[in-house]
Design an enzyme around this catalytic site. Structure first.
Site, mmCIF file in Angstrom:
data_model
loop_
_atom_site.group_PDB
_atom_site.id
_atom_site.type_symbol
_atom_site.label_atom_id
_atom_site.label_comp_id
_atom_site.label_asym_id
_atom_site.label_seq_id
_atom_site.Cartn_x
_atom_site.Cartn_y
_atom_site.Cartn_z
ATOM 1 C CG PHE A 12 32.097 43.419 48.288
ATOM 2 C CD1 PHE A 12 31.195 43.713 49.297
ATOM 3 C CD2 PHE A 12 33.331 42.852 48.626
ATOM 4 C CE1 PHE A 12 31.508 43.447 50.633
ATOM 5 C CE2 PHE A 12 33.642 42.584 49.944
ATOM 6 C CZ PHE A 12 32.735 42.887 50.944
ATOM 7 C CG ASP A 32 31.237 49.236 38.325
ATOM 8 O OD1 ASP A 32 31.629 49.147 39.506
ATOM 9 O OD2 ASP A 32 31.055 48.238 37.590
ATOM 10 C CG ASN A 33 32.854 46.940 33.243
ATOM 11 O OD1 ASN A 33 32.708 46.588 34.411
ATOM 12 N ND2 ASN A 33 33.685 46.335 32.412
ATOM 13 N N GLY A 37 30.251 44.271 39.251
ATOM 14 C CA GLY A 37 29.489 45.176 40.122
ATOM 15 C C GLY A 37 28.006 45.139 39.764
ATOM 16 C CG LEU A 77 38.467 50.519 45.129
ATOM 17 C CD1 LEU A 77 37.310 51.283 45.723
ATOM 18 C CD2 LEU A 77 39.060 49.594 46.165
ATOM 19 C CB ALA A 118 42.169 48.201 45.390
ATOM 20 C CE1 TYR A 150 43.076 40.011 41.701
ATOM 21 C CE2 TYR A 150 43.085 38.399 43.479
ATOM 22 C CZ TYR A 150 42.735 39.641 42.998
ATOM 23 O OH TYR A 150 42.060 40.505 43.803
ATOM 24 C CE LYS A 154 44.346 44.386 41.480
ATOM 25 N NZ LYS A 154 43.994 45.811 41.398
#
Ligand code: UDP
Length: 325
Positions: A12, A32-33, A37, A77, A118, A150, A154
């Protein structure tokens, strides 16, 4: 013009970053996997001569070692995102968010690439302050509640990024996103606005968790991306953490009312307990509002689109999507 690697570039936020960079004349390699996404997110730029799409995982060290030396800038990201995904699969969250970031940071420290990390407002946890600035304490809940994995994963990423900056001079900017929303965001992973809009367009009740008194600030993805890329072109931003988002608080109940008013005033709100949505061990963040002074001072601008404008854009996009299906 730079050559940029965007991990999670079909996601996104990543797809909006990719479009923005291409529009500005940069070359972009997307990694990207397609776990969360979608290829369709890059439809508008799929044939762009400056875009290379690489299908693969950020957990693949050989692939990262191949891609990183060929670029000047990394926008990292790719991550396990969304409260629902995190609650359903904390192992995946931890494994996706920690080890690959460490690998990428190490490669960038060696190669001299500029790095955007990010991060998320989840790192503040449930700090009771009205408005959070970047130096505020992180107040996470117990390890028995998977949600905090989460924010904790991060936070480790942030510690690593800042440590690499201090130790090796890594040119890093850390952005803590606050409820970024807009076209291409889907509701499968828990995100509230696409869920409310989908319910309302289906003519179904909008499901508000708990009493709807939780407070959030929403920012349009296009404005967030403008801040991200802007910070990467601002030398004073280097080695620092920034809140990135909107700062107009709204309760989830008011949000539901605004969506309903725009789509169909006849739609009811249904209140359901957290336990039904996320299981018994779930804990929510009651209030989450960023202090954006650092972003404003450093960049000279910040996201400021009204919630009404944001909702209009998302509803328009959802209607177009549905008409095209
Ligand atoms: N929420 C809700 N109904 C939904 C999805 C979310 O009431 O269908 C609430 C959720 O409990 C939270 C807020 O909306 O308080 C924002 O949720 P989201 O998952 O979008 O982001 P969060 O801020 O929790 O990361």
């Amino acid at each position: 013009m730079a050559k940029c690697l965007v991990t999670g570039g079909a996601g996104f936020i990543g797809s909006h970053v990719t479009e923005y960079l291409l529009e500005a004349g940069h070359e972009v390699v997307v990694l990207d996997n397609l776990s969360t996404g979608r290829e369709g997110n890059l439809k508008a730029v799929a044939d762009h001569p400056k875009l290379t799409y690489r299908s693969g995982s950020i957990t693949d060290p050989v692939l990262l070692a191949e891609l990183v030396p060929g670029v000047d800038v990394i926008y990292h990201l790719a991550a396990a995102v969304g409260v629902k995904l995190v609650a359903d699969d904390p192992v995946r969250t931890i494994e996706t968010n920690i080890y690959p970031t460490e690998l990428l940071l190490r490669l960038a420290a060696q190669g001299g690439q500029r790095f955007f990390l990010a991060s998320t407002s989840e790192v503040f946890g449930k700090n009771a302050k009205d408005r959070w600035d970047e130096e505020d304490d992180l107040v996470l809940g117990p390890t028995s509640r998977p949600r905090w994995a989460y924010g904790c994963s991060k936070a480790i990423d942030e510690f690593l990024a800042l440590a690499y900056h201090r130790k090796y001079g890594l040119k890093v900017v850390v952005g803590r996103f606050f409820n970024v929303v807009g076209p291409r965001q889907v509701g499968h992973y828990g995100m509230v606005i696409p869920r409310f809009v989908d319910c309302a367009l289906d003519g179904k009740p909008v499901t508000v968790y708990d009493d709807g008194g939780q407070v959030r600030c929403f920012a349009h993805v296009k404005e967030v991306v403008d801040s991200v890329v802007g910070l990467m072109h601002t030398p004073e931003a280097e080695g620092r953490v920034f809140n990135i988002g909107g700062d107009q608080p709204v309760s989830v109940k008011e949000l539901a009312e605004q969506v309903i008013e725009r789509v169909d005033p006849e739609i009811p709100i249904e209140y359901i307990p957290y336990s039904e949505a996320y299981g018994d061990d779930f804990e929510d963040v009651r209030r989450r509002v960023p202090d954006l002074a650092r972003l404003q001072e450093t960049l000279g601008r910040r996201p400021n689109m009204s919630l009404g404008g944001i909702l209009d854009d998302i509803i328009r996009w959802k209607r177009e999507q549905r008409a095209a299906e």
